[in-house]
Design an enzyme around this catalytic site. Structure first.
Site, short mmCIF file in Angstrom:
data_model
loop_
_atom_site.label_atom_id
_atom_site.label_comp_id
_atom_site.label_asym_id
_atom_site.label_seq_id
_atom_site.Cartn_x
_atom_site.Cartn_y
_atom_site.Cartn_z
N ASP A 1 23.21 -17.98 -67.10
CA ASP A 1 22.89 -16.56 -66.89
C ASP A 1 23.97 -15.90 -66.04
O ASP A 1 23.85 -15.86 -64.81
CB ASP A 1 21.53 -16.45 -66.20
CG ASP A 1 21.06 -15.01 -66.04
OD1 ASP A 1 21.66 -14.11 -66.67
OD2 ASP A 1 20.10 -14.80 -65.28
N ASP B 1 22.79 -12.39 -73.68
CA ASP B 1 22.42 -12.70 -72.31
C ASP B 1 21.60 -13.98 -72.31
O ASP B 1 20.46 -13.99 -72.77
CB ASP B 1 21.61 -11.53 -71.73
CG ASP B 1 21.39 -11.64 -70.24
OD1 ASP B 1 21.72 -12.69 -69.67
OD2 ASP B 1 20.88 -10.68 -69.64
N HIS C 1 18.19 -18.27 -62.25
CA HIS C 1 18.44 -17.62 -60.96
C HIS C 1 18.44 -18.62 -59.80
O HIS C 1 18.01 -18.28 -58.69
CB HIS C 1 17.42 -16.50 -60.72
CG HIS C 1 17.72 -15.25 -61.50
ND1 HIS C 1 17.02 -14.08 -61.31
CD2 HIS C 1 18.64 -14.98 -62.44
CE1 HIS C 1 17.51 -13.14 -62.12
NE2 HIS C 1 18.50 -13.67 -62.83
N GLU D 1 24.59 -6.39 -63.45
CA GLU D 1 23.38 -6.43 -64.28
C GLU D 1 22.20 -6.93 -63.48
O GLU D 1 21.08 -6.43 -63.60
CB GLU D 1 23.61 -7.31 -65.51
CG GLU D 1 22.48 -7.29 -66.53
CD GLU D 1 21.42 -8.36 -66.32
OE1 GLU D 1 20.44 -8.38 -67.09
OE2 GLU D 1 21.56 -9.18 -65.37
N GLU D 2 22.46 -7.93 -62.64
CA GLU D 2 21.38 -8.55 -61.88
C GLU D 2 20.76 -7.61 -60.84
O GLU D 2 19.70 -7.90 -60.31
CB GLU D 2 21.88 -9.83 -61.20
CG GLU D 2 22.38 -10.91 -62.17
CD GLU D 2 21.27 -11.54 -62.98
OE1 GLU D 2 20.09 -11.11 -62.88
OE2 GLU D 2 21.56 -12.49 -63.74
N HIS E 1 26.74 -9.47 -69.67
CA HIS E 1 27.01 -9.27 -68.24
C HIS E 1 27.69 -10.51 -67.67
O HIS E 1 27.38 -11.65 -68.03
CB HIS E 1 25.73 -8.89 -67.48
CG HIS E 1 24.78 -9.99 -67.16
ND1 HIS E 1 24.89 -10.77 -66.03
CD2 HIS E 1 23.66 -10.42 -67.80
CE1 HIS E 1 23.88 -11.64 -65.98
NE2 HIS E 1 23.12 -11.45 -67.05
#
Length: 435
Positions: free
Chosen positions: A134, A197, A284, A168-169, A122
């Protein structure tokens, strides 16, 4: 990543593989050997892609999230490189949270269209930061691997397809859209999907997806060649873009270096790094920048991706009913030590089948004296006959063995021991048939 819902094959090994296909002995074979040897993916190139993604985020509000200008700029960046490298690219659009999303699909020309090896990652970040680990890490690594395919002008047996997923998130939106809109006939052509990922975590682990035995073993073999132990990936199981593929029966595999779970003391002992801290403390968060990457983990995982793609797409798969046989006679001593007949299995991808056919031809005047075993390459023993048959002469039969827990390639042995006196005989033949 969405959590809320031998280092290289040598040229000699490549030539050995070509010998199995009858291709050695010519200058063309030597050229093909070089072509099928997995490359060393340049770390500097992967890091440059990450620097470019960081610059895109910096110029677009600090992130590359779905529905934001940074994401579309990221897609355009990747697409331009693939177009220039000779890929056929397709931009697939979808709608999520009131915004247009994008998946990028890139097909390398050639290969069997009915056997597609697909690799994906992603490309979106969360809104909080640029998402360099990420999942810039997975996206950049598969981009550079795709470019390596182009540089090598690889001519794989299977068709190669790469994908960069959007949203994706927000819950695997892009990959779900792709799979859900793929006709059943096209789904059936995908022989495997590899997902990457978060593969550059700053306090890394080495985790391998355990969803498909063949794909899992491919990555384990690579890391075993480096002397690096792996663990089964459970932290984000089913929470990245492999899940939609797995849910419709497509074999999946992949790598992961860890997110916000805590590294244990045992893991730190075998992998290095710091126990009691998260694999990625910037998961994140705004600090997920180019400073949030472990170069060693990124380098190893990028090379593992290339190893898997080259191995899985260029290997010669023996046809159904491939037989490995030894017809040399081996005397079985009366009431004596066990003897063996061996066959070397090569060119079979992954594990042995659950229906491995074991052909046994033993000439003996009293088979009730005999214990007959199949011995796998790792030493596991499968009993075929334990002093059965009484005074009957000879064993000439085919046994079916569930050997699916065994790696197929290696030396397999038929072991025979005479446990009583008077009668004698010999092994006349031993063969393995792979369906």
């Amino acid at each position: 990543m969405n959590l809320s819902v031998p280092r290289r094959v040598t040229a000699a090994a490549a030539l050995a593989a070509l010998a199995l296909a009858g291709l050695t002995g010519t200058s063309a074979a030597a050229g093909q050997a070089a072509a099928v040897t997995p490359p060393d993916i340049p770390l500097a190139n992967v890091k440059q892609h990450l620097a470019d993604l960081q610059s895109i985020a910096n110029a677009n509000g600090g992130n590359r999230a779905h529905g934001r200008t940074g994401y579309k700029a990221s897609i355009d960046f990747v697409k331009a490189k693939l177009d220039a490298a000779g890929y056929t690219t397709t931009l697939q659009t979808f709608t999520s949270s009131g915004a247009t999303g994008y998946n990028l699909i890139a097909d390398w020309p050639g290969g069997d269209p009915n056997q597609v090896l697909m690799t994906g990652a992603h490309l979106d970040s969360v809104t909080a930061g640029p998402g360099i680990n990420d999942n810039g890490s997975g996206s950049a690594a598969i981009l550079e691997t795709a470019l390596a395919v182009s540089r090598a002008q690889l001519q794989p047996t299977k068709h190669l397809r790469f994908a960069w997923w959007g949203a994706e998130e927000l819950g695997l939106i892009g990959s779900k859209y792709y799979v859900n809109n793929l006709p059943t006939t096209e789904r059936s052509k995908i022989s495997g999907y590899l997902n990457f990922d978060m593969i550059g975590s700053p306090n890394p682990g080495y985790f391998v997806y355990d969803d498909d035995p063949t794909l899992e073993q491919t990555f384990k073999d690579y890391f075993a060649g480096l002397g690096i132990p792996t663990e089964i990936e459970t932290e984000g199981d089913g929470r990245s873009d492999h899940a939609p593929f797995k849910n419709v029966g497509i074999p999946v595999g992949g790598l992961f270096s860890g997110a916000d779970y805590i590294k244990t003391a045992a893991q730190a002992q075998k992998w290095g790094g710091t126990s009691g801290q998260a694999f990625d403390r910037c998961y994140h968060a705004s600090c997920d920048t180019t400073a949030n990457i472990n170069d060693t983990a990124l380098d190893r995982n990028a090379d593992a991706i290339a190893y898997a793609i080259w191995s899985l797409s260029t290997g010669t798969t023996p046809p159904a009913g491939t037989v490995f046989e030894n017809t040399a006679d081996v005397a079985v001593p009366d009431n004596g030590a066990a003897v063996t007949s061996s066959v070397d299995v090569t060119g079979i991808t992954g594990n042995a089948p659950s229906t491995l056919k074991v052909g046994v031809d033993i000439v003996h005047t009293y088979i009730g004296d005999l214990v007959v075993d199949l011995v796998a390459p790792d030493g596991s023993v499968y009993n075929l006959s334990n002093r059965a048959g009484g005074s009957t002469d000879n064993i000439n039969t085919t046994y079916t063995v569930n050997a699916s827990s065994e790696v197929a390639n290696g030396t397999w042995k038929l072991r025979v021991q005479d446990k009583a006196s008077i009668d004698t005989g010999y092994i006349n033949g031993f063969k393995l048939t792979f369906p």
